[in-house]
Design a protein around this motif. Sequence first.
Motif, mmCIF file in Angstrom:
data_model
loop_
_atom_site.group_PDB
_atom_site.id
_atom_site.type_symbol
_atom_site.label_atom_id
_atom_site.label_comp_id
_atom_site.label_asym_id
_atom_site.label_seq_id
_atom_site.Cartn_x
_atom_site.Cartn_y
_atom_site.Cartn_z
ATOM 1 N N ASN A 139 6.760 4.504 -5.106
ATOM 2 C CA ASN A 139 5.302 4.437 -5.183
ATOM 3 C C ASN A 139 4.790 3.892 -6.509
ATOM 4 N N ILE A 140 5.514 2.960 -7.088
ATOM 5 C CA ILE A 140 5.087 2.340 -8.333
ATOM 6 C C ILE A 140 4.663 0.896 -8.050
ATOM 7 N N ASP A 141 3.544 0.498 -8.605
ATOM 8 C CA ASP A 141 3.043 -0.877 -8.450
ATOM 9 C C ASP A 141 2.931 -1.285 -6.981
ATOM 10 N N CYS A 142 2.364 -0.448 -6.149
ATOM 11 C CA CYS A 142 2.265 -0.805 -4.744
ATOM 12 C C CYS A 142 0.980 -0.266 -4.133
ATOM 13 N N GLU A 143 0.682 -0.777 -2.950
ATOM 14 C CA GLU A 143 -0.411 -0.240 -2.151
ATOM 15 C C GLU A 143 0.150 0.872 -1.274
ATOM 16 N N LEU A 144 -0.540 1.994 -1.216
ATOM 17 C CA LEU A 144 -0.018 3.150 -0.496
ATOM 18 C C LEU A 144 -0.323 3.070 0.991
ATOM 19 N N ILE A 145 0.360 2.144 1.658
ATOM 20 C CA ILE A 145 0.345 2.067 3.118
ATOM 21 C C ILE A 145 1.788 1.836 3.573
ATOM 22 N N SER A 146 2.069 2.166 4.822
ATOM 23 C CA SER A 146 3.419 2.010 5.363
ATOM 24 C C SER A 146 3.322 1.670 6.842
ATOM 25 N N LYS A 147 4.475 1.512 7.471
ATOM 26 C CA LYS A 147 4.490 1.209 8.907
ATOM 27 C C LYS A 147 3.870 2.353 9.712
#
Length: 274
Positions: A139-147
């Motif tokens: 969860n670093i440098d990312c958008e918090l969405i997933s499949k």
Amino acid sequence: MGILKIAKSMGIRHNVTIRVLDAVTHKVVTEHIGHNQATNTLLTGIAHYLKGDGILNQGVYMLGNYIPRYISLGTMGLHSQECDSQGLPIGIGPTNGSEPERFKIYMEQTPGYGADGYDLNKNNSRKYTGLGSVYNGSNIDCELISKSFPRAEISYREVIPETKSELPETIDVVYSAMISTGALKQFRDKNKNYLFITEAGLWSRPEWTNSKSNGLLAGYRIIPPDENNWNMTNPENREILKREIIRVNTNQVVQVIWKIQIISKGQLDRNRGG
């Protein structure tokens, strides 16, 4: 939730609110308010096409691709999810350099105070436009969405007419989305019962892509809300930044309230000196 009342109390420099709420009591645990400059002109640009400017059916295209429908959170600007003895983030900025240098770089990458900080010309050395790549186990440098969890759908919209808006001759459009405990749980490190969040995005599309058509309408990075506190050589300001970054613990949800202020032609003319 009293969103209408909250929206009317947000000033011109406070059109983005990120709140952490207890899932049981629904009480606000912590709150960050700030300003995204690009948001205020978002729908004004669309309106040019709707009233006949442009060519052919561009108005239909704009409505189909550039209307706010989703909100998401991100962790851009953090190199880790570690915290200090007070529970505040220590992974701000890149991994190397002194604390003032790292915090200064975090501030320099702030979206929202220019155009929107996310266009291809002002991408701040990011590989992708938007809040970073989709969540992939880190969860670093990312958008918090997933499949299993796409961008959160806007669940509330309120149009506040000119007679009740904050500023004369404006129409306020207030959007709100909730990010649930179940969604946030998958983004936490296995050994941690919390999650640090630094950004929020306003989107027209639910899915993530690495292209320009990612659907981003406006992005907001958490920083101290007062410009007097932006100098990161001051240790007190660095402490303020640490406390502004959102920490979400177990059994807490996040609410994002995003306001767009559409101004009138008369106000535009006065601002231009017309």
